[in-house]
Design an enzyme around this catalytic site. Structure first.
Site, PDB file in Angstrom:
ATOM      1  N   LYS A 301      60.467  24.946  60.632  1.00  0.00           N
ATOM      2  CA  LYS A 301      59.714  25.119  59.373  1.00  0.00           C
ATOM      3  C   LYS A 301      60.636  25.056  58.151  1.00  0.00           C
ATOM      4  CE  LYS A 301      55.606  27.189  61.287  1.00  0.00           C
ATOM      5  NZ  LYS A 301      54.774  28.355  61.541  1.00  0.00           N
ATOM      6  N   ARG A 336      57.079  30.402  69.646  1.00  0.00           N
ATOM      7  CA  ARG A 336      56.426  29.081  69.601  1.00  0.00           C
ATOM      8  C   ARG A 336      57.448  28.077  69.068  1.00  0.00           C
ATOM      9  NH1 ARG A 336      53.690  25.782  66.063  1.00  0.00           N
ATOM     10  NH2 ARG A 336      51.804  24.793  66.839  1.00  0.00           N
TER      11      ARG A 336
HETATM   12  N1  HH2 Z   1      52.481  27.093  63.137  1.00  0.00           N
HETATM   13  C1  HH2 Z   1      51.922  25.869  63.112  1.00  0.00           C
HETATM   14  C2  HH2 Z   1      50.764  25.603  63.830  1.00  0.00           C
HETATM   15  N2  HH2 Z   1      50.190  26.540  64.592  1.00  0.00           N
HETATM   16  N3  HH2 Z   1      50.168  28.738  65.453  1.00  0.00           N
HETATM   17  C3  HH2 Z   1      50.707  29.954  65.502  1.00  0.00           C
HETATM   18  N4  HH2 Z   1      50.146  30.904  66.266  1.00  0.00           N
HETATM   19  N5  HH2 Z   1      51.831  30.280  64.799  1.00  0.00           N
HETATM   20  C4  HH2 Z   1      52.466  29.373  64.003  1.00  0.00           C
HETATM   21  O1  HH2 Z   1      53.474  29.738  63.363  1.00  0.00           O
HETATM   22  C5  HH2 Z   1      51.908  28.064  63.903  1.00  0.00           C
HETATM   23  C6  HH2 Z   1      50.733  27.776  64.665  1.00  0.00           C
HETATM   24  C7  HH2 Z   1      52.570  24.806  62.289  1.00  0.00           C
HETATM   25  O2  HH2 Z   1      53.510  24.109  63.044  1.00  0.00           O
HETATM   26  P1  HH2 Z   1      53.231  22.729  63.807  1.00  0.00           P
HETATM   27  O3  HH2 Z   1      52.154  22.864  64.813  1.00  0.00           O
HETATM   28  O4  HH2 Z   1      54.499  22.219  64.351  1.00  0.00           O
HETATM   29  O5  HH2 Z   1      52.826  21.735  62.646  1.00  0.00           O
HETATM   30  P2  HH2 Z   1      51.439  21.170  62.127  1.00  0.00           P
HETATM   31  O6  HH2 Z   1      50.595  22.301  61.678  1.00  0.00           O
HETATM   32  O7  HH2 Z   1      51.859  20.252  61.008  1.00  0.00           O
HETATM   33  O8  HH2 Z   1      50.777  20.434  63.265  1.00  0.00           O
END
Ligand code: HH2
Length: 363
Positions: A301, A336
């Site tokens: 992030k 995660r």
């Molecule tokens: N962060 C993202 C998405 N889902 N779920 C939980 N529980 N906690 C988090 O910190 C979290 C999450 C964002 O990251 P990512 O899935 O890599 O990116 P994007 O939202 O662009 O798909």
């Protein structure tokens, strides 16, 4: 997703207690949540009359007298989630079947490639795979229900066929997507809106959890992904996030979700400045006072980029591993991450060296 009314964050029912960590052999040390971290004093966090957070160091004897329930929540062992004991940190691998996720967008859009990537993560040490079909990165536009379903279902079905024992999570804010994902084999409903985006989500989550050993993750976010990074504000980020999570936890339980299978998440980067994120990471242990396992998503992030100076999100693995260990040291039970192999190796060394050698301690 409704923007919380900042003039009146929900009230916390108990003061929060942040465990002050110590070595496992320190005088009076208690084991945090039946896990690997130890503490022998606490920081009491409470709002003053202006709603601002105040912090005071307390001995465990004082905490016992003044905030018994919160102290009990710090020491009570957590129940297993999806059959995974939480006496050591667990790894959730991120698998985004999206064209636009901030660090892995487009890489796993083909279901076959996503399944391959998921199998590789399982081999590298992932305990759970989190499959998402809608990016919630800052600025992201919403995706229709049908589109999101079409993205995640082939991946879940493919993983189910290739690795029937794998624990699968669906990262969605929509009840219908969660229901379809569960029908295909998912067992964790990971909702970044904490069941506040879709009015059907609380009842759907409760029904899905009643039908199996399924779990639910409630994450804090302030505002909608499209606008959440436009000047986010809090009275006290840690207390406000804790109060929100407590309120959403109680609502989920009131809707029928079994409390011991609900996981909470501070939502790093979701409507937060760097200073807010740092405050939440620093005070992460205080969220154990809410009595639920903590899931932490810091991987790749902006905070990692800001602190490491690494601009490209997919090159932030070293900083991400450091932040994951920082969270593990504060007792976060589920990490995660995008970089499963790197995190699993680092955790194995850290645990092996005593970072998590709870078995040597006397609880
Ligand atoms: N962060 C993202 C998405 N889902 N779920 C939980 N529980 N906690 C988090 O910190 C979290 C999450 C964002 O990251 P990512 O899935 O890599 O990116 P994007 O939202 O662009 O798909």
């Amino acid at each position: 997703m409704a923007t919380p009314d900042l003039s009146a964050p929900p009230a916390l029912r108990e003061p929060l207690l942040q465990p002050l960590l110590c070595e496992r052999g320190a005088p009076g040390a208690r084991r945090l949540t039946g896990g690997w971290a130890w503490f022998n004093a606490v920081l009491r966090l409470e709002r003053n009359e202006f709603g601002e957070g105040e912090r005071r160091v307390m001995s465990l004897a004082e905490a016992e007298a003044e905030a018994r329930a919160a102290l009990g929540a710090l020491t009570a062992p957590r129940a297993a989630v999806l059959g995974l004991s939480l006496d050591r940190p667990r790894i959730m691998g991120v698998l985004n079947a999206t064209p636009d996720s901030f660090s892995d967008g487009g890489r796993h859009l083909e279901p076959e490639r996503a399944v391959e990537a998921g199998l590789a993560m399982l081999k590298a040490g992932a305990d759970i795979l989190d499959i998402g079909g809608e990016s919630t990165r800052p600025g992201a536009a919403p995706v229709s229900e049908a589109e999101e379903r079409d993205r995640v279902l082939p991946v879940i079905e493919g993983l189910r066929a290739a690795a029937p024992e794998a624990r699968l999570s669906v990262d969605t804010r929509k009840a219908a997507v969660a229901e379809a994902a569960f029908a295909a084999g998912a067992r964790l409903f990971n909702d970044v809106s904490a069941l506040s985006y879709d009015p059907a989500a609380p009842a759907a989550a409760a029904a899905l959890m009643r039908e199996s050993d399924a779990a639910l993750c409630l994450m804090h976010a302030q505002g909608d992904p499209r606008t959440m990074q436009d000047d986010p504000r809090y009275q006290d980020a840690l207390l406000d996030v804790a109060a929100f999570l407590q309120q959403r936890l109680e609502r989920a339980v009131a809707a029928g979700a079994p409390r011991e299978r609900i996981v909470i998440d501070p939502g790093i980067g979701f409507g937060k400045t760097l200073a807010h994120n740092i405050m939440l990471m620093d005070g992460l242990g205080a969220l154990h006072s809410l009595g639920a396992p903590i899931l932490l998503g810091v991987s790749r992030k902006r905070m990692i980029g800001a602190l490491s100076g690494v601009e490209a999100a997919d090159r932030r693995q070293h900083g991400s591993v450091a932040a994951a260990l920082f969270g593990a040291a504060r007792g976060a039970q589920i990490l995660r991450v995008h970089d499963v192999a790197e995190t699993a190796e680092a955790l194995a060394v850290w645990m092996g060296l005593g970072g998590g050698a709870a078995e040597f301690g006397a609880a």
